[in-house]
Design an enzyme around this catalytic site. Structure first.
Site, PDB file in Angstrom:
ATOM      1  N   PRO A  59       0.841  -1.197   0.000  1.00  0.00           N
ATOM      2  CA  PRO A  59       0.000   0.000   0.000  1.00  0.00           C
ATOM      3  C   PRO A  59       0.876   1.247   0.000  1.00  0.00           C
ATOM      4  CG  PRO A  59       0.065  -0.988   2.185  1.00  0.00           C
ATOM      5  CD  PRO A  59       0.771  -1.940   1.267  1.00  0.00           C
ATOM      6  N   MET A  60       0.623   2.164  -0.952  1.00  0.00           N
ATOM      7  CA  MET A  60       1.400   3.393  -1.059  1.00  0.00           C
ATOM      8  C   MET A  60       0.457   4.558  -1.288  1.00  0.00           C
ATOM      9  SD  MET A  60       4.606   2.120  -3.439  1.00  0.00           S
ATOM     10  CE  MET A  60       3.578   1.158  -4.575  1.00  0.00           C
TER      11      MET A  60
ATOM     12  N   GLN B  98      -6.431  -0.944   3.332  1.00  0.00           N
ATOM     13  CA  GLN B  98      -5.661  -0.565   4.508  1.00  0.00           C
ATOM     14  C   GLN B  98      -6.299   0.644   5.195  1.00  0.00           C
ATOM     15  OE1 GLN B  98      -1.632   1.471   4.696  1.00  0.00           O
ATOM     16  NE2 GLN B  98      -1.021  -0.613   5.243  1.00  0.00           N
TER      17      GLN B  98
ATOM     18  N   CYS C 285       3.591   3.261   8.295  1.00  0.00           N
ATOM     19  CA  CYS C 285       3.878   4.496   7.568  1.00  0.00           C
ATOM     20  C   CYS C 285       4.772   5.410   8.400  1.00  0.00           C
ATOM     21  CB  CYS C 285       2.595   5.224   7.214  1.00  0.00           C
ATOM     22  SG  CYS C 285       2.864   6.784   6.335  1.00  0.00           S
TER      23      CYS C 285
ATOM     24  N   LYS D 279       0.461  -4.289   9.065  1.00  0.00           N
ATOM     25  CA  LYS D 279       1.754  -3.940   8.477  1.00  0.00           C
ATOM     26  C   LYS D 279       2.519  -3.058   9.451  1.00  0.00           C
ATOM     27  CE  LYS D 279       3.972  -2.535   4.164  1.00  0.00           C
ATOM     28  NZ  LYS D 279       4.922  -1.496   4.544  1.00  0.00           N
TER      29      LYS D 279
ATOM     30  N   GLY E  22      10.623  -4.401   1.621  1.00  0.00           N
ATOM     31  CA  GLY E  22      11.763  -3.499   1.701  1.00  0.00           C
ATOM     32  C   GLY E  22      12.886  -3.859   0.740  1.00  0.00           C
TER      33      GLY E  22
ATOM     34  N   GLY F 151       6.906  -2.363  -3.229  1.00  0.00           N
ATOM     35  CA  GLY F 151       6.327  -1.034  -3.284  1.00  0.00           C
ATOM     36  C   GLY F 151       6.962  -0.164  -4.343  1.00  0.00           C
ATOM     37  N   ARG F 152       7.977   0.613  -3.956  1.00  0.00           N
ATOM     38  CA  ARG F 152       8.546   1.621  -4.852  1.00  0.00           C
ATOM     39  C   ARG F 152       9.078   1.046  -6.149  1.00  0.00           C
ATOM     40  NH1 ARG F 152      12.967   4.059  -1.251  1.00  0.00           N
ATOM     41  NH2 ARG F 152      12.888   1.962  -0.379  1.00  0.00           N
TER      42      ARG F 152
END
Length: 354
Positions: free
Chosen positions: A16-17, A70, A100, A140, A202, A225-226
């Site tokens: 989730p971003m 989320q 976060c 998370k 990560g 994610g990224r």
């Protein structure tokens, strides 16, 4: 993969971003090989349920199941209400954000700031689990608040006692933000002690890194994610590598051009014209980062005010890119994962920065 009663394509999850994992992006990642995609975090403040932003984040129309949402907040009652609200609107998995690191989230003692208050963590988890008894609730977290206060194992024990069904761990503390390297040893320790599925998160940027993280942590799944920003096909690349030990060839320029154009159409439809053009800019930047001529292209593209001009610029860029080769070729490989913006000159593009 069987996950919380759902049959998934694989064990590769989209992290989730905020501002990224909207419905168009989640759907695209699932099409490109992700087994699960978790929504950007939805506020637990009921006063904001009617806002356009919150309503968009709760829009799952046409989304491939399971739908994972989320929620974020620091008040147990409000978090319970938020869980019920989202389940009523289609959520099939509720994920709780305690990872976060953003200051605006931590300043209201939500996100990873909650890791400093373990009794409150327990109250929130119990409240949410009890609020939606027929829905799996996941969590998370990060490894701790800072390097001298790593309490992921304590949070695991609280989570399991509260009825949490799975735990995703980003291998950094809140204080680390996104700097340094992920701590896979901490994730491994959590997995060794866990009776519920553990998801490693990560720095998973390549198929080889995905294999290494699974081996190092023993995790049940990976959360990316990224590295998926502007490169949603990373999921099929990792899926293929984990299954065969071989890497897929780079995607064809024409294919990625078509994928980006379809993604843009989804964004324009989802957000409307004005917001859609603004949101599209960051995705176009991510797709083109590291490619020949991309810096000059992005600078010009970010000034374009209409859908037609934006689409034409994308078409022109990829048609020109295709003259350099059939497959995507990055000037600097890390840039493909969205971490580095390269600035190399190329005479074929008028000597402008790449």
């Amino acid at each position: 993969m069987n996950y919380l009663g759902f049959s998934l394509r694989n064990n590769l999850f989209v992290a989730p971003m905020a501002g990224v994992t909207d419905r168009p992006f989640r759907q695209l990642c699932k099409t490109m090989g992700a087994g699960l995609a978790v929504s950007e975090m939805v506020t637990s403040n009921s006063l904001l349920y009617g806002s356009a932003k919150t309503q968009r984040r709760a829009n799952h129309e046409g989304e491939v199941a399971p739908i994972a949402v989320q929620i974020a907040g620091a008040d147990p009652r409000m978090m319970a209400d938020a869980a019920r609200h989202n389940v009523d609107r289609g959520a099939q998995i509720v994920d709780i954000n305690m990872g976060c690191p953003a200051k605006k989230i931590c300043h209201v003692m939500a996100g990873s700031a909650l890791l400093k208050d373990e009794p409150l963590v327990g109250r929130i988890l119990e409240a949410v689990v009890n609020a939606v008894p027929g829905t799996p609730v996941t969590l998370k977290i990060r490894t701790g608040w800072d390097k001298t206060n790593r309490n992921a194992l304590n949070i695991l024990r609280i989570a399991e006692a509260s009825g949490i069904r799975a735990l995703a761990v980003h291998g950094r503390t809140r204080a680390c933000g996104y700097s340094g390297h992920a701590e896979y040893d901490t994730i491994a320790a959590v997995k060794a002690a866990a009776t519920i599925p553990v998801v490693a998160n990560g720095d998973i940027t390549t198929p080889e890194k995905a294999r290494a993280v699974l081996d190092a942590t023993g995790a049940d799944a990976l959360m990316i994610g990224r590295a998926a920003q502007g490169r949603p096909w990373i999921f099929r690349e990792i899926e293929h590598y984990l299954a065969t030990g071989e890497k897929l060839p780079p995607p064809r320029v024409a294919e990625i051009h078509a994928i980006l154009r379809a993604h843009l159409e989804d964004l324009y439809s989802f957000y409307g014209v004005d917001t859609g053009v603004r949101v599209a800019r960051k995705h176009i930047s991510w797709y083109t980062k590291g490619l020949v001529g991309s810096a000059a292209f992005r600078h010009a593209m970010n000034q374009l005010p209409t859908i037609d001009l934006q689409q034409q610029a994308v078409d022109d860029f990829f048609l020109a890119l295709g003259t350099h080769g059939e497959h995507l070729s990055y000037i600097d490989e890390p840039a493909a994962a969205g971490f580095i913006d390269t600035d190399n000159s190329n005479p074929a593009w008028g000597g402008l920065a790449a």
